[in-house]
Enzyme design. Structure first.
Site, short mmCIF file in Angstrom:
data_model
loop_
_atom_site.label_atom_id
_atom_site.label_comp_id
_atom_site.label_asym_id
_atom_site.label_seq_id
_atom_site.Cartn_x
_atom_site.Cartn_y
_atom_site.Cartn_z
CE LYS A 144 -4.43 -1.62 1.76
NZ LYS A 144 -4.31 -2.94 1.19
CE LYS A 186 -6.28 1.08 4.19
NZ LYS A 186 -6.75 1.87 3.03
N GLY A 193 -10.24 -6.18 4.25
CA GLY A 193 -10.63 -5.66 5.55
C GLY A 193 -9.77 -6.15 6.70
CG HIS A 236 -15.58 0.83 -1.11
ND1 HIS A 236 -14.70 0.08 -0.35
CD2 HIS A 236 -15.34 0.47 -2.40
CE1 HIS A 236 -13.97 -0.68 -1.15
NE2 HIS A 236 -14.35 -0.46 -2.38
CG HIS A 263 -13.35 -3.06 7.87
ND1 HIS A 263 -13.56 -1.70 7.78
CD2 HIS A 263 -12.93 -3.28 9.15
CE1 HIS A 263 -13.28 -1.13 8.93
NE2 HIS A 263 -12.91 -2.07 9.78
NE ARG A 321 -8.64 -9.76 -5.40
CZ ARG A 321 -9.81 -9.29 -5.02
NH1 ARG A 321 -10.85 -9.39 -5.83
NH2 ARG A 321 -9.97 -8.69 -3.84
#
Length: 555
Positions: A144, A186, A193, A236, A263, A321
């Site tokens: 990330k 995170k 999640g 989202h 999540h 993906r």
């Protein structure tokens, strides 16, 4: 079908009539593919492969010996014990089977090895086409902190935060103070999640950090964290993108996946509600820029956090993906994204240009899961004793990998099916979703069907006022304790009485006086009218309900 199980080879009749669809000499011919997955996505990939004339090879664990995807494939090979790390995550074994069965390609589906850099590299080293993006894109988007740096350089909006290498508690506390609470913690390699916590104050920061680290270490073998400003109750919104090997990129519009539990998504729709055409265009452009930045090839999804008040959006992550919710995009763009994956992997150009992709109507997808919404959506498992589904048609899809008599395994995701509906507009599509959900009848495991119906009937959901805290905000309405209606109680009582009557008839037939009224006449009494009191409990914890959700207690 050829099945390889515990060293034995079993052969059944195999049709040889199919011809590979890709015959052009300048394209990589794919005439046989191994599907490195299970459940509904394996079945989904196999269906499209068969449509294209491509032979299919399935892999399965001991828990999936009789699974639907195994029966659908032309060949199937056992790869190990039920736990995924001993079967569906065994990279080398899967590649060895692909080579043994002479497959030119491997389709990873979603989950398992679909975003595994080492697996994509192993396929390339083995001269097998990995139906997905380059390993470099998987690697860069899987970390990330790296992905956010790349997106920032590409002009894609990102949320302010800390993505540094100093992972000491002292440094992370300092950065959290600088960012300002609430702060999202995170996992750098996170997804689904997992490894995510929110700290609303400094006093709870350290405990939330340790909790996120433990989960990240268990799930991803890496406890490195990043920090971001937490946007409360955002939406989202994600954009489906596609790239080919010739430098062409398109987006296929956006999906809204805001309504989530733990999540994790539970219902998705396309296009996103209450989005202006200009914002839709901005989202699409940002997603295509993201794909360009990593030389992306194949199907991918760029996820954004959208402020539901200001409509400012920021890059969250890129899933390298096919997504679980891809069918809603297919319904509104009239495409087959799995077919696009095969064509792009073979070296073809994208089937459509951006100007040729148009929106048609609205679509919803609901995930039918074996879980108990009243018990914090606790996943369940068990035998599907009875299973009736909606009847598929051009506007209704039932994407599943199980049938009546199959088992929802404790080893894998508890999703039973995805129900996908299309309508001319959002209201029409939502009304179809409501109607089709009532066509389900599932016995043997707890499901979220009633919860999904209540969600679709909620006034705020109906108007499209959704956000990621939707379920929590309306918990008292969506998860209210219910009293069963009279007709359900009557049906339960009749079912029990009829079951007892059948048992009495069997006993009568086996007795020496089968025609005695005491045997053949259920409830027969001399000079007496039988009256029975039947009591039930509804949804009691720790009991196994009968077909109606009731447990018979006493009479």
């Amino acid at each position: 079908m050829t099945m390889h199980n515990q060293g034995k080879l079993f052969t059944k009749c195999l049709s040889l009539q199919r011809q590979p669809w890709c015959l052009a000499s300048n394209h990589a011919q794919i005439s046989k593919v191994l599907v490195a997955n299970r459940g509904e996505i394996a079945c989904r990939v196999i269906r499209t492969a068969k449509k294209l004339g491509i032979q299919t090879v399935a892999v399965y664990s001991d828990a999936d010996t009789s699974a639907m995807h195994v029966e659908m494939a032309d060949e199937a090979y056992n790869i190990g014990l039920p736990p995924s790390e001993e079967s569906y995550l065994k990279k080398q074994k899967i590649v060895d089977i692909a080579k043994h069965s002479r497959c030119q390609a491997i389709h990873p589906g979603y989950g398992f090895l679909s975003e595994n850099t080492e697996f994509a590299q192993l396929c390339q080293q083995s001269d097998i086409t990995f139906i997905g993006p380059p390993a470099s894109a998987i690697r860069d988007m899987g970390i990330k902190s790296t992905s956010k740096s790349i997106m920032s350089a590409a002009g894609v909006p990102i949320i302010g935060g800390y993505h540094g290498e100093d992972q000491s508690v002292t440094k992370l506390k300092q950065e959290a103070e600088r960012i300002g609470f609430p702060v999202m913690i995170k996992a750098v390699r996170g997804g689904g999640g997992k490894g995510m916590r929110v700290a609303f104050t400094m006093s709870e920061f350290e405990s939330q950090l340790e909790s996120a680290r433990r989960e990240a270490l268990k799930s991803f073998a890496d406890q490195a964290m990043l920090l971001e400003k937490f946007i409360e109750e955002p939406r989202h919104v994600e954009v489906q993108i596609f790239g080919d090997q010739h430098g062409n990129y398109v987006h296929l519009f956006e999906r809204d996946c805001s309504v989530q539990r733990r999540h994790q998504k539970i219902i998705e729709e396309a296009p996103a509600p209450n989005i202006s055409p200009s914002l839709q265009a901005e989202l699409g452009k940002a997603a295509v820029n993201a794909a360009h930045a990593v030389n992306y090839v194949g199907a991918g999804t760029v996820e954004f956090i959208l402020d539901r008040h200001s409509h400012a959006f920021h890059f969250m992550e890129m899933n390298t993906r096919l997504q679980v919710e891809h069918p809603v995009t297919e319904m509104v763009t009239k495409t087959d994204l799995v077919e696009w994956q095969f064509r792009v992997a073979s070296g073809e150009k994208l089937p459509l240009s951006q100007e040729e992709i148009h929106l048609h109507g609205h679509a919803f997808e609901a995930r039918i899961c074996a879980e108990n919404p009243g018990n914090s959506f606790m996943p369940g498992a068990g035998l599907l004793q009875y299973l009736i589904t909606p009847i598929p048609n051009s506007d209704v899809r039932v994407e599943t990998g199980v049938r009546q008599g199959d088992e929802v395994s404790i080893h894998y995701d508890p999703m039973i099916a995805k129900l996908v509906v299309w309508g001319e507009d959002r209201t029409c599509a939502l009304m179809k979703m409501r109607a089709q959900l009532t066509e389900y009848n599932i016995v043997g495991v707890d499901t979220n069907l009633d919860f999904l119906l209540d969600l679709c009937n909620h006034s705020k959901f109906f108007s499209g006022n959704v956000h990621t805290n939707f379920i929590e905000q309306y918990r008292s309405e969506l998860l209210a304790q219910k009293t069963p209606p009279d007709h359900i109680i009557i049906q339960a009582a009749l079912a029990m009485i009829l079951s007892e009557q059948l048992e009495d008839e069997k006993a009568a037939a086996a007795s020496q006086g089968p025609f005695s009224p005491f045997f053949s006449e259920f409830g027969f009494r001399l000079n007496h009218l039988l009256v029975r009191d039947i009591s039930f409990t509804y949804g009691k914890q720790g009991t196994q309900p009968d077909d109606s959700g009731f447990m018979y207690l006493e009479q």
